[in-house]
Design a protein around this motif. Sequence first.
Motif, PDB file in Angstrom:
ATOM      1  N   GLU A  22       6.184  55.206  32.384  1.00 19.49           N
ATOM      2  CA  GLU A  22       7.246  55.116  33.370  1.00 19.49           C
ATOM      3  C   GLU A  22       7.109  56.243  34.385  1.00 19.49           C
ATOM      4  OE1 GLU A  22      10.181  53.438  35.439  1.00 19.49           O
ATOM      5  OE2 GLU A  22       9.228  52.594  33.634  1.00 19.49           O
ATOM      6  N   GLN A  23       6.805  57.445  33.878  1.00 16.40           N
ATOM      7  CA  GLN A  23       6.670  58.595  34.767  1.00 16.40           C
ATOM      8  C   GLN A  23       5.776  59.639  34.110  1.00 16.40           C
ATOM      9  OE1 GLN A  23      10.188  60.174  36.896  1.00 16.40           O
ATOM     10  NE2 GLN A  23       9.669  62.201  36.089  1.00 16.40           N
ATOM     11  N   THR A  24       4.976  60.312  34.922  1.00 14.33           N
ATOM     12  CA  THR A  24       4.170  61.432  34.457  1.00 14.33           C
ATOM     13  C   THR A  24       3.881  62.311  35.666  1.00 14.33           C
ATOM     14  OG1 THR A  24       2.164  62.085  33.257  1.00 14.33           O
ATOM     15  CG2 THR A  24       1.948  60.265  34.835  1.00 14.33           C
ATOM     16  N   ASP A  25       3.433  63.536  35.424  1.00 11.66           N
ATOM     17  CA  ASP A  25       3.113  64.373  36.578  1.00 11.66           C
ATOM     18  C   ASP A  25       1.859  63.872  37.273  1.00 11.66           C
ATOM     19  OD1 ASP A  25       1.430  65.048  34.521  1.00 11.66           O
ATOM     20  OD2 ASP A  25       1.598  67.205  34.781  1.00 11.66           O
ATOM     21  N   SER A  26       0.876  63.436  36.477  1.00  9.67           N
ATOM     22  CA  SER A  26      -0.380  62.948  37.037  1.00  9.67           C
ATOM     23  C   SER A  26      -1.095  62.093  36.002  1.00  9.67           C
ATOM     24  CB  SER A  26      -1.274  64.134  37.443  1.00  9.67           C
ATOM     25  OG  SER A  26      -2.617  63.742  37.577  1.00  9.67           O
ATOM     26  N   THR A  27      -1.492  60.892  36.378  1.00  9.04           N
ATOM     27  CA  THR A  27      -2.226  60.041  35.435  1.00  9.04           C
ATOM     28  C   THR A  27      -3.603  60.618  35.140  1.00  9.04           C
ATOM     29  OG1 THR A  27      -2.894  58.641  37.304  1.00  9.04           O
ATOM     30  CG2 THR A  27      -1.007  57.899  35.992  1.00  9.04           C
ATOM     31  N   ASN A  28      -4.189  61.333  36.101  1.00 10.75           N
ATOM     32  CA  ASN A  28      -5.465  62.017  35.833  1.00 10.75           C
ATOM     33  C   ASN A  28      -5.280  63.071  34.755  1.00 10.75           C
ATOM     34  OD1 ASN A  28      -6.756  60.544  37.880  1.00 10.75           O
ATOM     35  ND2 ASN A  28      -7.866  62.342  38.615  1.00 10.75           N
ATOM     36  N   ARG A  29      -4.229  63.870  34.900  1.00  9.78           N
ATOM     37  CA  ARG A  29      -3.966  64.925  33.916  1.00  9.78           C
ATOM     38  C   ARG A  29      -3.699  64.316  32.551  1.00  9.78           C
ATOM     39  NH1 ARG A  29      -0.450  65.588  30.322  1.00  9.78           N
ATOM     40  NH2 ARG A  29       1.160  64.915  31.794  1.00  9.78           N
ATOM     41  N   TRP A  30      -2.944  63.202  32.514  1.00 12.21           N
ATOM     42  CA  TRP A  30      -2.630  62.538  31.250  1.00 12.21           C
ATOM     43  C   TRP A  30      -3.924  62.105  30.552  1.00 12.21           C
ATOM     44  CZ3 TRP A  30      -3.182  58.491  28.072  1.00 12.21           C
ATOM     45  CH2 TRP A  30      -2.214  58.283  27.090  1.00 12.21           C
ATOM     46  N   LEU A  31      -4.839  61.545  31.304  1.00 13.37           N
ATOM     47  CA  LEU A  31      -6.112  61.113  30.713  1.00 13.37           C
ATOM     48  C   LEU A  31      -6.937  62.303  30.232  1.00 13.37           C
ATOM     49  CD1 LEU A  31      -7.520  58.118  32.792  1.00 13.37           C
ATOM     50  CD2 LEU A  31      -7.179  58.229  30.332  1.00 13.37           C
ATOM     51  N   ARG A  32      -6.921  63.396  30.977  1.00  9.45           N
ATOM     52  CA  ARG A  32      -7.655  64.588  30.537  1.00  9.45           C
ATOM     53  C   ARG A  32      -7.106  65.097  29.212  1.00  9.45           C
ATOM     54  NH1 ARG A  32      -6.938  66.354  35.812  1.00  9.45           N
ATOM     55  NH2 ARG A  32      -5.479  67.966  35.099  1.00  9.45           N
ATOM     56  N   ASP A  33      -5.780  65.116  29.093  1.00  9.47           N
ATOM     57  CA  ASP A  33      -5.148  65.632  27.883  1.00  9.47           C
ATOM     58  C   ASP A  33      -5.354  64.723  26.677  1.00  9.47           C
ATOM     59  OD1 ASP A  33      -4.300  67.712  29.405  1.00  9.47           O
ATOM     60  OD2 ASP A  33      -2.181  67.147  29.448  1.00  9.47           O
ATOM     61  N   HIS A  34      -5.548  63.426  26.921  1.00  9.42           N
ATOM     62  CA  HIS A  34      -5.705  62.465  25.831  1.00  9.42           C
ATOM     63  C   HIS A  34      -7.126  61.910  25.768  1.00  9.42           C
ATOM     64  CE1 HIS A  34      -1.362  62.616  26.544  1.00  9.42           C
ATOM     65  NE2 HIS A  34      -1.210  62.233  25.296  1.00  9.42           N
ATOM     66  N   THR A  46      -1.435  53.725  33.980  1.00 11.23           N
ATOM     67  CA  THR A  46      -0.617  53.522  35.174  1.00 11.23           C
ATOM     68  C   THR A  46       0.723  54.229  34.998  1.00 11.23           C
ATOM     69  OG1 THR A  46       0.503  51.509  34.412  1.00 11.23           O
ATOM     70  CG2 THR A  46      -1.656  51.244  35.457  1.00 11.23           C
ATOM     71  N   ALA A  47       1.367  54.540  36.117  1.00 12.50           N
ATOM     72  CA  ALA A  47       2.691  55.164  36.090  1.00 12.50           C
ATOM     73  C   ALA A  47       3.528  54.599  37.226  1.00 12.50           C
ATOM     74  CB  ALA A  47       2.575  56.675  36.226  1.00 12.50           C
ATOM     75  N   ALA A  48       4.789  54.314  36.944  1.00  8.52           N
ATOM     76  CA  ALA A  48       5.688  53.845  37.996  1.00  8.52           C
ATOM     77  C   ALA A  48       5.945  54.944  39.012  1.00  8.52           C
ATOM     78  CB  ALA A  48       7.003  53.369  37.383  1.00  8.52           C
ATOM     79  N   PHE A  49       5.849  56.216  38.533  1.00  8.28           N
ATOM     80  CA  PHE A  49       6.057  57.346  39.437  1.00  8.28           C
ATOM     81  C   PHE A  49       5.289  58.552  38.932  1.00  8.28           C
ATOM     82  CE2 PHE A  49       8.593  61.007  41.048  1.00  8.28           C
ATOM     83  CZ  PHE A  49       8.417  60.766  42.397  1.00  8.28           C
ATOM     84  N   GLU A  64       6.950  55.839  47.008  1.00  7.99           N
ATOM     85  CA  GLU A  64       8.307  55.506  46.586  1.00  7.99           C
ATOM     86  C   GLU A  64       8.267  54.931  45.175  1.00  7.99           C
ATOM     87  OE1 GLU A  64      11.905  52.573  48.154  1.00  7.99           O
ATOM     88  OE2 GLU A  64      10.232  53.092  49.488  1.00  7.99           O
ATOM     89  N   GLN A  65       9.170  55.368  44.315  1.00  6.92           N
ATOM     90  CA  GLN A  65       9.133  54.986  42.911  1.00  6.92           C
ATOM     91  C   GLN A  65       9.143  53.468  42.717  1.00  6.92           C
ATOM     92  OE1 GLN A  65      11.744  57.166  40.421  1.00  6.92           O
ATOM     93  NE2 GLN A  65      11.077  56.171  38.546  1.00  6.92           N
ATOM     94  N   GLY A  66       8.176  52.998  41.931  1.00  2.00           N
ATOM     95  CA  GLY A  66       8.099  51.595  41.579  1.00  2.00           C
ATOM     96  C   GLY A  66       7.551  50.679  42.658  1.00  2.00           C
ATOM     97  N   LYS A  67       7.162  51.239  43.799  1.00  3.88           N
ATOM     98  CA  LYS A  67       6.729  50.399  44.913  1.00  3.88           C
ATOM     99  C   LYS A  67       5.209  50.293  45.027  1.00  3.88           C
ATOM    100  CE  LYS A  67      10.691  49.160  46.666  1.00  3.88           C
ATOM    101  NZ  LYS A  67      11.083  47.729  46.710  1.00  3.88           N
ATOM    102  N   ASN A  68       4.507  51.309  44.574  1.00  2.00           N
ATOM    103  CA  ASN A  68       3.059  51.340  44.769  1.00  2.00           C
ATOM    104  C   ASN A  68       2.322  51.390  43.440  1.00  2.00           C
ATOM    105  OD1 ASN A  68       3.448  51.388  47.596  1.00  2.00           O
ATOM    106  ND2 ASN A  68       3.766  53.600  47.516  1.00  2.00           N
ATOM    107  N   LEU A  69       1.034  51.202  43.507  1.00  5.83           N
ATOM    108  CA  LEU A  69       0.213  51.198  42.298  1.00  5.83           C
ATOM    109  C   LEU A  69      -0.443  52.560  42.141  1.00  5.83           C
ATOM    110  CD1 LEU A  69      -0.718  49.445  39.952  1.00  5.83           C
ATOM    111  CD2 LEU A  69      -2.650  48.706  41.361  1.00  5.83           C
ATOM    112  N   LEU A  70      -0.045  53.286  41.103  1.00  4.51           N
ATOM    113  CA  LEU A  70      -0.569  54.619  40.808  1.00  4.51           C
ATOM    114  C   LEU A  70      -1.252  54.550  39.456  1.00  4.51           C
ATOM    115  CD1 LEU A  70       2.700  56.548  41.734  1.00  4.51           C
ATOM    116  CD2 LEU A  70       0.813  55.971  43.260  1.00  4.51           C
ATOM    117  N   PHE A  71      -2.530  54.836  39.411  1.00  3.88           N
ATOM    118  CA  PHE A  71      -3.251  54.664  38.152  1.00  3.88           C
ATOM    119  C   PHE A  71      -4.509  55.520  38.114  1.00  3.88           C
ATOM    120  CE2 PHE A  71      -5.046  51.727  41.154  1.00  3.88           C
ATOM    121  CZ  PHE A  71      -6.404  51.673  40.876  1.00  3.88           C
ATOM    122  N   SER A  72      -5.002  55.717  36.910  1.00  6.73           N
ATOM    123  CA  SER A  72      -6.285  56.389  36.707  1.00  6.73           C
ATOM    124  C   SER A  72      -7.135  55.552  35.769  1.00  6.73           C
ATOM    125  CB  SER A  72      -6.095  57.788  36.119  1.00  6.73           C
ATOM    126  OG  SER A  72      -5.447  58.647  37.040  1.00  6.73           O
TER     127      SER A  72
END
Length: 256
Positions: A22-34, A46-49, A64-72
């Motif tokens: 739903e939300q994260t600071d950065s999907t790149n960072r999330w992938l690095r950590d996991h 992916t993240a909604a925001f 804008e939250q939930g409007k665009n595609l944010l992913f790594s």
Amino acid sequence: MEVFCIFLRIFAEMKTKTIKLEQTDSTNRWLRDHREDADADMTVVTAAFQTAGRGQGTNTWESEQGKNLLFSIMVRPVYVPVARQYLLSMTHALALLDTLSCYTDGFSIKWPNDIYWRDRKICGTLIELSVSGGGIASCIFGTGIDVNQREFRSDAPNPVSLWQILGHEVALDDVLEKVVSHMQAGMELLEQGCFEAISQRYHAHLYRREGWHLYRDSGGEFEARLMRVEDDGRLWLCDSDGRERSYMFKEVTFCL
């Protein structure tokens, strides 16, 4: 059509894991950590925001939250030589271009890895490469695609969204599904060693691939035509005096 169907059967064998946040600071960072948990051939997050989504250098990404595609997307392209690592950027850029071209035409790839619709930016990617033992251990592509945002309020000079182009909303899951499918296709070609085919197709879709245009480097503005992009990412231009100039990332600016 027969070739396309054959490719689909091959791509289905690639193990792809998708994680939706739903939300994260950065999907790149999330992938690095996991990273250690990502045992698939391709991992998509992916993240909604994103609270700290960013682009190259100190650039930020307005969304804008939930409007665009944010992913790594993380892949493990051990079959790509480090010296030719930019082939990964080419492959990803082509996957994005092919995805957006499913909705309308007018898209091109602006070096190093932005997607443009005419002279406006619809998509940007931050790439993080991990090298181990002299080879590429993993590559993370962090991408933002402006899909359903109707208005941009930041000082970004030329953003555009699919909604602004088409006049209607597009399902984010549909866009992501297409990106993943095209990315799987590109990674399969890389693994098969089809380096030249990827490079040729990338060059065929480059922004400003024809004609003379204005650029700016540390010495000021100059007019040049685009010659080629090397597999290490180096851009070659030929200026109006006939002198060839080469640049790595951030060393030259396209004057829009």
